[in-house]
Motif scaffolding. Structure first.
Motif, PDB file in Angstrom:
ATOM      1  N   ASP A 103      71.511 -10.440  59.317  1.00 46.87           N
ATOM      2  CA  ASP A 103      72.222  -9.165  59.258  1.00 46.87           C
ATOM      3  C   ASP A 103      71.285  -7.991  59.006  1.00 46.87           C
ATOM      4  N   THR A 104      69.987  -8.259  58.945  1.00 46.79           N
ATOM      5  CA  THR A 104      69.008  -7.220  58.632  1.00 46.79           C
ATOM      6  C   THR A 104      68.310  -6.741  59.896  1.00 46.79           C
ATOM      7  N   PRO A 105      68.544  -5.503  60.320  1.00 46.80           N
ATOM      8  CA  PRO A 105      67.864  -4.995  61.525  1.00 46.80           C
ATOM      9  C   PRO A 105      66.379  -4.723  61.262  1.00 46.80           C
ATOM     10  N   VAL A 106      65.607  -4.742  62.312  1.00 46.92           N
ATOM     11  CA  VAL A 106      64.161  -4.514  62.199  1.00 46.92           C
ATOM     12  C   VAL A 106      63.877  -3.152  61.563  1.00 46.92           C
ATOM     13  N   GLU A 107      64.698  -2.150  61.900  1.00 50.68           N
ATOM     14  CA  GLU A 107      64.488  -0.806  61.343  1.00 50.68           C
ATOM     15  C   GLU A 107      64.615  -0.814  59.819  1.00 50.68           C
ATOM     16  N   GLU A 108      65.513  -1.646  59.295  1.00 51.80           N
ATOM     17  CA  GLU A 108      65.683  -1.732  57.842  1.00 51.80           C
ATOM     18  C   GLU A 108      64.496  -2.440  57.193  1.00 51.80           C
ATOM     19  N   PHE A 109      63.977  -3.445  57.878  1.00 47.10           N
ATOM     20  CA  PHE A 109      62.750  -4.105  57.407  1.00 47.10           C
ATOM     21  C   PHE A 109      61.617  -3.090  57.292  1.00 47.10           C
ATOM     22  N   ASP A 110      61.419  -2.298  58.341  1.00 49.25           N
ATOM     23  CA  ASP A 110      60.341  -1.305  58.339  1.00 49.25           C
ATOM     24  C   ASP A 110      60.530  -0.285  57.213  1.00 49.25           C
ATOM     25  N   ALA A 111      61.774   0.152  56.998  1.00 52.73           N
ATOM     26  CA  ALA A 111      62.046   1.146  55.963  1.00 52.73           C
ATOM     27  C   ALA A 111      61.758   0.592  54.581  1.00 52.73           C
ATOM     28  N   MET A 112      62.128  -0.671  54.342  1.00 53.04           N
ATOM     29  CA  MET A 112      61.865  -1.273  53.027  1.00 53.04           C
ATOM     30  C   MET A 112      60.372  -1.484  52.797  1.00 53.04           C
ATOM     31  N   MET A 113      59.670  -1.923  53.820  1.00 53.00           N
ATOM     32  CA  MET A 113      58.225  -2.110  53.683  1.00 53.00           C
ATOM     33  C   MET A 113      57.527  -0.781  53.389  1.00 53.00           C
ATOM     34  N   ALA A 114      57.975   0.266  54.047  1.00 50.48           N
ATOM     35  CA  ALA A 114      57.372   1.579  53.824  1.00 50.48           C
ATOM     36  C   ALA A 114      57.633   2.068  52.409  1.00 50.48           C
ATOM     37  N   SER A 115      58.891   2.006  51.995  1.00 51.90           N
ATOM     38  CA  SER A 115      59.259   2.546  50.692  1.00 51.90           C
ATOM     39  C   SER A 115      58.729   1.698  49.548  1.00 51.90           C
ATOM     40  N   ASN A 116      58.813   0.384  49.661  1.00 47.20           N
ATOM     41  CA  ASN A 116      58.476  -0.487  48.544  1.00 47.20           C
ATOM     42  C   ASN A 116      56.999  -0.880  48.488  1.00 47.20           C
ATOM     43  N   VAL A 117      56.352  -0.948  49.641  1.00 49.09           N
ATOM     44  CA  VAL A 117      54.971  -1.439  49.676  1.00 49.09           C
ATOM     45  C   VAL A 117      53.974  -0.333  50.035  1.00 49.09           C
ATOM     46  N   ARG A 118      54.220   0.348  51.152  1.00 54.04           N
ATOM     47  CA  ARG A 118      53.274   1.373  51.592  1.00 54.04           C
ATOM     48  C   ARG A 118      53.132   2.485  50.560  1.00 54.04           C
ATOM     49  N   SER A 119      54.223   2.860  49.905  1.00 51.94           N
ATOM     50  CA  SER A 119      54.163   3.938  48.909  1.00 51.94           C
ATOM     51  C   SER A 119      53.184   3.600  47.788  1.00 51.94           C
ATOM     52  N   GLY A 120      53.257   2.368  47.298  1.00 53.53           N
ATOM     53  CA  GLY A 120      52.336   1.966  46.232  1.00 53.53           C
ATOM     54  C   GLY A 120      50.896   1.956  46.694  1.00 53.53           C
ATOM     55  N   PHE A 121      50.683   1.598  47.968  1.00 55.54           N
ATOM     56  CA  PHE A 121      49.325   1.615  48.513  1.00 55.54           C
ATOM     57  C   PHE A 121      48.769   3.030  48.572  1.00 55.54           C
ATOM     58  N   VAL A 122      49.513   3.973  49.190  1.00 55.09           N
ATOM     59  CA  VAL A 122      48.938   5.308  49.383  1.00 55.09           C
ATOM     60  C   VAL A 122      48.722   6.023  48.051  1.00 55.09           C
ATOM     61  N   PHE A 123      49.633   5.856  47.120  1.00 56.93           N
ATOM     62  CA  PHE A 123      49.432   6.510  45.821  1.00 56.93           C
ATOM     63  C   PHE A 123      48.279   5.868  45.049  1.00 56.93           C
ATOM     64  N   SER A 124      48.197   4.547  45.050  1.00 59.11           N
ATOM     65  CA  SER A 124      47.097   3.879  44.353  1.00 59.11           C
ATOM     66  C   SER A 124      45.766   4.176  45.027  1.00 59.11           C
ATOM     67  N   ARG A 125      45.786   4.238  46.348  1.00 55.30           N
ATOM     68  CA  ARG A 125      44.557   4.504  47.103  1.00 55.30           C
ATOM     69  C   ARG A 125      43.944   5.836  46.722  1.00 55.30           C
ATOM     70  N   HIS A 126      44.771   6.840  46.469  1.00 51.78           N
ATOM     71  CA  HIS A 126      44.240   8.166  46.159  1.00 51.78           C
ATOM     72  C   HIS A 126      44.129   8.432  44.654  1.00 51.78           C
ATOM     73  N   ALA A 127      44.801   7.629  43.838  1.00 48.17           N
ATOM     74  CA  ALA A 127      44.652   7.774  42.385  1.00 48.17           C
ATOM     75  C   ALA A 127      43.422   7.031  41.882  1.00 48.17           C
ATOM     76  N   ALA A 128      43.113   5.900  42.490  1.00 49.46           N
ATOM     77  CA  ALA A 128      42.022   5.054  42.002  1.00 49.46           C
ATOM     78  C   ALA A 128      40.670   5.768  41.913  1.00 49.46           C
ATOM     79  N   PRO A 129      40.257   6.557  42.913  1.00 48.52           N
ATOM     80  CA  PRO A 129      38.953   7.225  42.779  1.00 48.52           C
ATOM     81  C   PRO A 129      38.857   8.122  41.548  1.00 48.52           C
ATOM     82  N   LEU A 130      39.939   8.812  41.217  1.00 49.81           N
ATOM     83  CA  LEU A 130      39.925   9.664  40.025  1.00 49.81           C
ATOM     84  C   LEU A 130      39.782   8.822  38.770  1.00 49.81           C
TER      85      LEU A 130
END
Length: 241
Positions: A103-130
């Motif tokens: 019952d899970t469309p591919v678009e929902e998979f992409d949205a969850m991966m972006a919100s739950n996983v990618r967000s933590g990556f981009v914020f950690s990626r730019h916070a870590a150097p500081l």
């Protein structure tokens, strides 16, 4: 063991417009931290900042999608320009969807991966150097019990939450030599709008034994207040139901 006060520390909380994120921002401000909040709903962030300002705290906001690298860069820049540093990053932004695989469309998979996983990556990626430069810092990921045990009817959600746990473990090994603490908080169910309309109803949330967001926020702040030589790599927080 004496907990360390947060006075003068700067914390950034993603997904702060509601639920655990909002409660955590309030709790960090009450503990004396300068707080930067970000989420997509600008009006809610403005209301939150006004509430903190009225209570004598210090908080600023940047509205944007946490999965966007531009949002991460802008929010971290705002923290440094407003308060001079970034000491704590709470990767809280996320969405829930409680559905069977078929019952899970591919678009929902992409949205969850972006919100739950990618967000933590981009914020950690730019916070870590500081944090590497200042040789201190705390990065916490807000995962879930679904990131420790796969749950039927939550396969994609569980996948994103397992990803957060694994990412935090790897970053702990990578960044500890720079005196940066990385950990993951895994709460059970929380009474908030999280997952509302995507498998959860208001009646279900209201009648459940789930925790209040403020109760989870206290655990998050506790993890941020550990002495310099103590870190909490993983914390499981569950209700009594």
């Amino acid at each position: 063991m004496s907990l360390v006060g947060l006075q003068g520390k700067t914390a950034l909380v993603t997904g702060a417009s509601a639920g655990i994120g909002r409660a955590t921002a309030l709790a960090l401000a009450a503990a004396g931290a300068n707080v930067v909040v970000t989420a997509r709903r600008e009006e809610r962030l403005a209301e939150l900042c006004a509430e903190i300002d009225a209570a004598g705290g210090k908080m600023v906001f940047h509205a944007g999608d946490a999965a966007s690298e531009a949002t991460a860069v802008a929010a971290i820049k705002l923290a440094v320009e407003s308060f001079g540093s970034l000491d704590i990053l709470i990767n809280n932004a996320g969405v829930g969807s409680y559905k069977n695989l078929v019952d899970t469309p591919v678009e929902e998979f992409d949205a969850m991966m972006a919100s739950n996983v990618r967000s933590g990556f981009v914020f950690s990626r730019h916070a870590a150097p500081l944090m590497i430069e200042q040789q201190s810092g705390t990065i916490l990921f807000i995962s879930s019990v679904a990131g420790l045990t796969g749950i039927g009817g939550e396969s994609v959600y569980s996948a994103t939450k397992f990803a957060q746990v694994g990412f935090s473990q790897a970053l702990d090994a990578e960044l500890r030599k720079h005196k940066i603490k990385v950990g993951v908080i895994c709460p059970g169910g929380v009474k908030s709008e999280f997952g509302l309309g995507r498998g959860r109803t208001e009646e279900f949330i209201r009648n459940s034994h789930m925790m209040e967001p403020e109760e989870v926020a206290e655990a998050i702040v506790f993890a941020c207040m550990q002495p310099a030589n103590v870190r909490i790599p993983q914390m499981l927080v569950r209700h009594m139901g």
